[in-house]
Design a protein around this motif. Structure first.
Motif, PDB file in Angstrom:
ATOM      1  N   ILE A  35     -46.961 -20.487  55.547  1.00  0.00           N
ATOM      2  CA  ILE A  35     -46.563 -21.332  56.670  1.00  0.00           C
ATOM      3  C   ILE A  35     -46.273 -22.711  56.096  1.00  0.00           C
ATOM      4  CG2 ILE A  35     -47.216 -22.253  58.915  1.00  0.00           C
ATOM      5  CD1 ILE A  35     -49.338 -19.970  59.016  1.00  0.00           C
ATOM      6  N   THR A  36     -45.007 -23.090  56.034  1.00  0.00           N
ATOM      7  CA  THR A  36     -44.607 -24.364  55.446  1.00  0.00           C
ATOM      8  C   THR A  36     -44.293 -25.357  56.562  1.00  0.00           C
ATOM      9  OG1 THR A  36     -43.697 -23.237  53.508  1.00  0.00           O
ATOM     10  CG2 THR A  36     -43.006 -25.502  53.873  1.00  0.00           C
ATOM     11  N   THR A  37     -44.854 -26.574  56.436  1.00  0.00           N
ATOM     12  CA  THR A  37     -44.697 -27.591  57.480  1.00  0.00           C
ATOM     13  C   THR A  37     -44.119 -28.868  56.871  1.00  0.00           C
ATOM     14  OG1 THR A  37     -46.987 -28.323  57.146  1.00  0.00           O
ATOM     15  CG2 THR A  37     -46.608 -26.645  58.831  1.00  0.00           C
ATOM     16  N   PRO A  38     -42.792 -28.945  56.702  1.00  0.00           N
ATOM     17  CA  PRO A  38     -42.196 -30.144  56.122  1.00  0.00           C
ATOM     18  C   PRO A  38     -42.113 -31.295  57.143  1.00  0.00           C
ATOM     19  CG  PRO A  38     -40.499 -28.526  56.609  1.00  0.00           C
ATOM     20  CD  PRO A  38     -41.807 -27.884  56.942  1.00  0.00           C
ATOM     21  N   SER A  39     -42.240 -32.515  56.617  1.00  0.00           N
ATOM     22  CA  SER A  39     -41.942 -33.717  57.391  1.00  0.00           C
ATOM     23  C   SER A  39     -40.973 -34.554  56.559  1.00  0.00           C
ATOM     24  CB  SER A  39     -43.216 -34.497  57.718  1.00  0.00           C
ATOM     25  OG  SER A  39     -43.893 -34.878  56.533  1.00  0.00           O
ATOM     26  N   TYR A  40     -40.237 -35.448  57.206  1.00  0.00           N
ATOM     27  CA  TYR A  40     -39.114 -36.085  56.540  1.00  0.00           C
ATOM     28  C   TYR A  40     -39.145 -37.599  56.709  1.00  0.00           C
ATOM     29  CZ  TYR A  40     -37.503 -31.265  57.066  1.00  0.00           C
ATOM     30  OH  TYR A  40     -37.424 -29.901  57.055  1.00  0.00           O
ATOM     31  N   THR A  41     -38.755 -38.298  55.628  1.00  0.00           N
ATOM     32  CA  THR A  41     -38.466 -39.730  55.673  1.00  0.00           C
ATOM     33  C   THR A  41     -37.103 -39.919  55.035  1.00  0.00           C
ATOM     34  OG1 THR A  41     -39.646 -40.065  53.572  1.00  0.00           O
ATOM     35  CG2 THR A  41     -40.874 -40.453  55.617  1.00  0.00           C
ATOM     36  N   GLY A  42     -36.364 -40.956  55.501  1.00  0.00           N
ATOM     37  CA  GLY A  42     -34.991 -41.100  55.043  1.00  0.00           C
ATOM     38  C   GLY A  42     -34.093 -40.132  55.804  1.00  0.00           C
ATOM     39  N   ASN A  49     -32.858 -33.383  63.012  1.00  0.00           N
ATOM     40  CA  ASN A  49     -32.214 -32.085  63.172  1.00  0.00           C
ATOM     41  C   ASN A  49     -32.761 -31.014  62.231  1.00  0.00           C
ATOM     42  OD1 ASN A  49     -29.912 -32.983  65.062  1.00  0.00           O
ATOM     43  ND2 ASN A  49     -29.656 -34.370  63.332  1.00  0.00           N
ATOM     44  N   PHE A  50     -33.699 -31.403  61.346  1.00  0.00           N
ATOM     45  CA  PHE A  50     -34.245 -30.456  60.373  1.00  0.00           C
ATOM     46  C   PHE A  50     -35.425 -29.686  60.976  1.00  0.00           C
ATOM     47  CE2 PHE A  50     -32.909 -32.927  56.290  1.00  0.00           C
ATOM     48  CZ  PHE A  50     -31.586 -32.615  56.562  1.00  0.00           C
ATOM     49  N   PRO A  51     -35.596 -28.416  60.606  1.00  0.00           N
ATOM     50  CA  PRO A  51     -36.764 -27.648  61.076  1.00  0.00           C
ATOM     51  C   PRO A  51     -38.051 -28.203  60.476  1.00  0.00           C
ATOM     52  CG  PRO A  51     -35.529 -26.383  59.459  1.00  0.00           C
ATOM     53  CD  PRO A  51     -34.698 -27.591  59.785  1.00  0.00           C
ATOM     54  N   THR A  52     -39.135 -28.174  61.252  1.00  0.00           N
ATOM     55  CA  THR A  52     -40.418 -28.708  60.807  1.00  0.00           C
ATOM     56  C   THR A  52     -41.456 -27.611  60.569  1.00  0.00           C
ATOM     57  OG1 THR A  52     -41.024 -29.068  63.124  1.00  0.00           O
ATOM     58  CG2 THR A  52     -40.070 -30.936  61.935  1.00  0.00           C
ATOM     59  N   SER A  53     -41.036 -26.347  60.562  1.00  0.00           N
ATOM     60  CA  SER A  53     -41.934 -25.247  60.219  1.00  0.00           C
ATOM     61  C   SER A  53     -41.113 -24.082  59.695  1.00  0.00           C
ATOM     62  CB  SER A  53     -42.772 -24.802  61.425  1.00  0.00           C
ATOM     63  OG  SER A  53     -41.943 -24.294  62.450  1.00  0.00           O
ATOM     64  N   GLY A  54     -41.745 -23.279  58.854  1.00  0.00           N
ATOM     65  CA  GLY A  54     -41.080 -22.098  58.308  1.00  0.00           C
ATOM     66  C   GLY A  54     -42.105 -21.037  57.953  1.00  0.00           C
ATOM     67  N   PHE A  55     -41.700 -19.775  58.058  1.00  0.00           N
ATOM     68  CA  PHE A  55     -42.581 -18.642  57.774  1.00  0.00           C
ATOM     69  C   PHE A  55     -41.844 -17.685  56.841  1.00  0.00           C
ATOM     70  CE2 PHE A  55     -43.368 -20.294  61.967  1.00  0.00           C
ATOM     71  CZ  PHE A  55     -44.741 -20.442  62.012  1.00  0.00           C
ATOM     72  N   TYR A 203     -49.309 -23.523  53.733  1.00  0.00           N
ATOM     73  CA  TYR A 203     -50.554 -22.787  53.958  1.00  0.00           C
ATOM     74  C   TYR A 203     -50.263 -21.300  53.741  1.00  0.00           C
ATOM     75  CZ  TYR A 203     -51.632 -27.134  56.429  1.00  0.00           C
ATOM     76  OH  TYR A 203     -51.822 -28.456  56.758  1.00  0.00           O
ATOM     77  N   ILE A 204     -51.170 -20.598  53.079  1.00  0.00           N
ATOM     78  CA  ILE A 204     -50.964 -19.177  52.801  1.00  0.00           C
ATOM     79  C   ILE A 204     -52.113 -18.370  53.399  1.00  0.00           C
ATOM     80  CG2 ILE A 204     -50.630 -17.422  51.024  1.00  0.00           C
ATOM     81  CD1 ILE A 204     -49.730 -19.636  49.123  1.00  0.00           C
ATOM     82  N   VAL A 205     -51.779 -17.415  54.252  1.00  0.00           N
ATOM     83  CA  VAL A 205     -52.747 -16.461  54.799  1.00  0.00           C
ATOM     84  C   VAL A 205     -52.468 -15.120  54.119  1.00  0.00           C
ATOM     85  CG1 VAL A 205     -53.621 -15.319  56.874  1.00  0.00           C
ATOM     86  CG2 VAL A 205     -52.803 -17.678  56.993  1.00  0.00           C
ATOM     87  N   GLN A 206     -53.496 -14.469  53.551  1.00  0.00           N
ATOM     88  CA  GLN A 206     -53.242 -13.303  52.711  1.00  0.00           C
ATOM     89  C   GLN A 206     -54.336 -12.253  52.805  1.00  0.00           C
ATOM     90  OE1 GLN A 206     -52.851 -15.309  48.941  1.00  0.00           O
ATOM     91  NE2 GLN A 206     -55.036 -15.680  48.744  1.00  0.00           N
ATOM     92  N   VAL A 207     -53.935 -11.027  52.505  1.00  0.00           N
ATOM     93  CA  VAL A 207     -54.861  -9.898  52.353  1.00  0.00           C
ATOM     94  C   VAL A 207     -54.821  -9.484  50.894  1.00  0.00           C
ATOM     95  CG1 VAL A 207     -55.370  -7.519  53.006  1.00  0.00           C
ATOM     96  CG2 VAL A 207     -54.522  -9.117  54.722  1.00  0.00           C
ATOM     97  N   GLY A 208     -56.004  -9.270  50.279  1.00  0.00           N
ATOM     98  CA  GLY A 208     -56.025  -8.961  48.859  1.00  0.00           C
ATOM     99  C   GLY A 208     -57.020  -7.872  48.493  1.00  0.00           C
ATOM    100  N   TYR A 209     -56.893  -7.437  47.251  1.00  0.00           N
ATOM    101  CA  TYR A 209     -57.810  -6.423  46.684  1.00  0.00           C
ATOM    102  C   TYR A 209     -58.219  -6.880  45.296  1.00  0.00           C
ATOM    103  CZ  TYR A 209     -59.414  -2.173  44.380  1.00  0.00           C
ATOM    104  OH  TYR A 209     -60.152  -1.257  43.667  1.00  0.00           O
TER     105      TYR A 209
END
Length: 213
Positions: A35-42, A49-55, A203-209
């Motif tokens: 889950i990526t949460t970018p914020s912008y300056t400049g 107009n830019f997205p503020t979250s991505g999956f 942020y990374i949510v994961q299942v592991g072994y």
């Protein structure tokens, strides 16, 4: 009576058969969702107009040593590598800009120390911290231009948290997360019309072994 016996058998399978983990070298694999949460300056006239979250998707590998200090708790020392890709988009009413698509790729490699505690022989939890390197390679595409300046990276400090299920004394299933304490400021100045800084945090949510030798 039959229901009681069945319930008892299920409880025994979950709490009795599983065993506390032992010390040894271990390897682990995991997969999950970033889950990526970018914020912008400049980015004058563009950042609204830019997205503020991505999956997207994430894959990882852990290699290290597990030190059991008792049957209930211990420490893990390990190197972890994660690769993930997040995508986000935002529809805009401005015809010149139109829809903006973000494609953000990250490499994350850290040295980690986790403390784990088993509530029962089967179930437990862990918390720890990692220090290492994160590299981002993002691209933002609009109707008029593509904004990217290649791969850049810097310091990474994720917190590791999660729950565990001990299948036996060697095999373990994990449900966890990596929470970034340090964001990365990705600066773009290659396009005179789109100069600015994207502050990226994944942020990374994961299942592991994990398997301990």
């Amino acid at each position: 009576m039959k229901k009681i016996l069945i319930s008892s058998a299920l409880a025994a399978s979950l709490f009795g058969i599983a065993q506390a983990q032992t010390s040894g070298l271990f390897v682990g694999v995991n997969a999950g969702v970033p889950i990526t949460t970018p914020s912008y300056t400049g980015f004058t006239g563009l950042k609204e107009n830019f997205p503020t979250s991505g999956f997207g998707w994430a894959l990882g590998l852990d290699v290290g040593y597990k030190q059991a200090l008792s049957e209930s708790y211990g420490l893990k020392y390990y190197i972890s590598y994660n690769y993930n890709q997040s995508k986000g988009s935002k529809d805009n009413s401005t015809p010149i800009i139109g829809k903006v698509n973000a494609d953000i790729n990250q490499h994350l490699i850290t040295a980690n120390v986790d403390y784990y505690f088993n509530f029962t022989p089967a179930f437990g939890a862990y918390i720890g911290i990692g220090v290492g390197y994160q590299q981002y390679n993002p691209t933002w595409k609009t109707a008029a231009m593509s904004i990217s300046q290649g791969a850049k990276g810097g310091l990474a400090v994720p917190v590791n948290v999660g729950l565990t299920y001990n299948v036996d004394n060697a095999s373990q299933i994990l449900l966890g997360a990596k929470i970034p304490l340090v964001a990365y400021d990705y600066k773009s100045n290659s396009n005179p019309m789109a100069q600015g800084t994207a502050t990226l945090r994944t942020y990374i949510v994961q299942v592991g072994y994990n398997y301990t030798f």
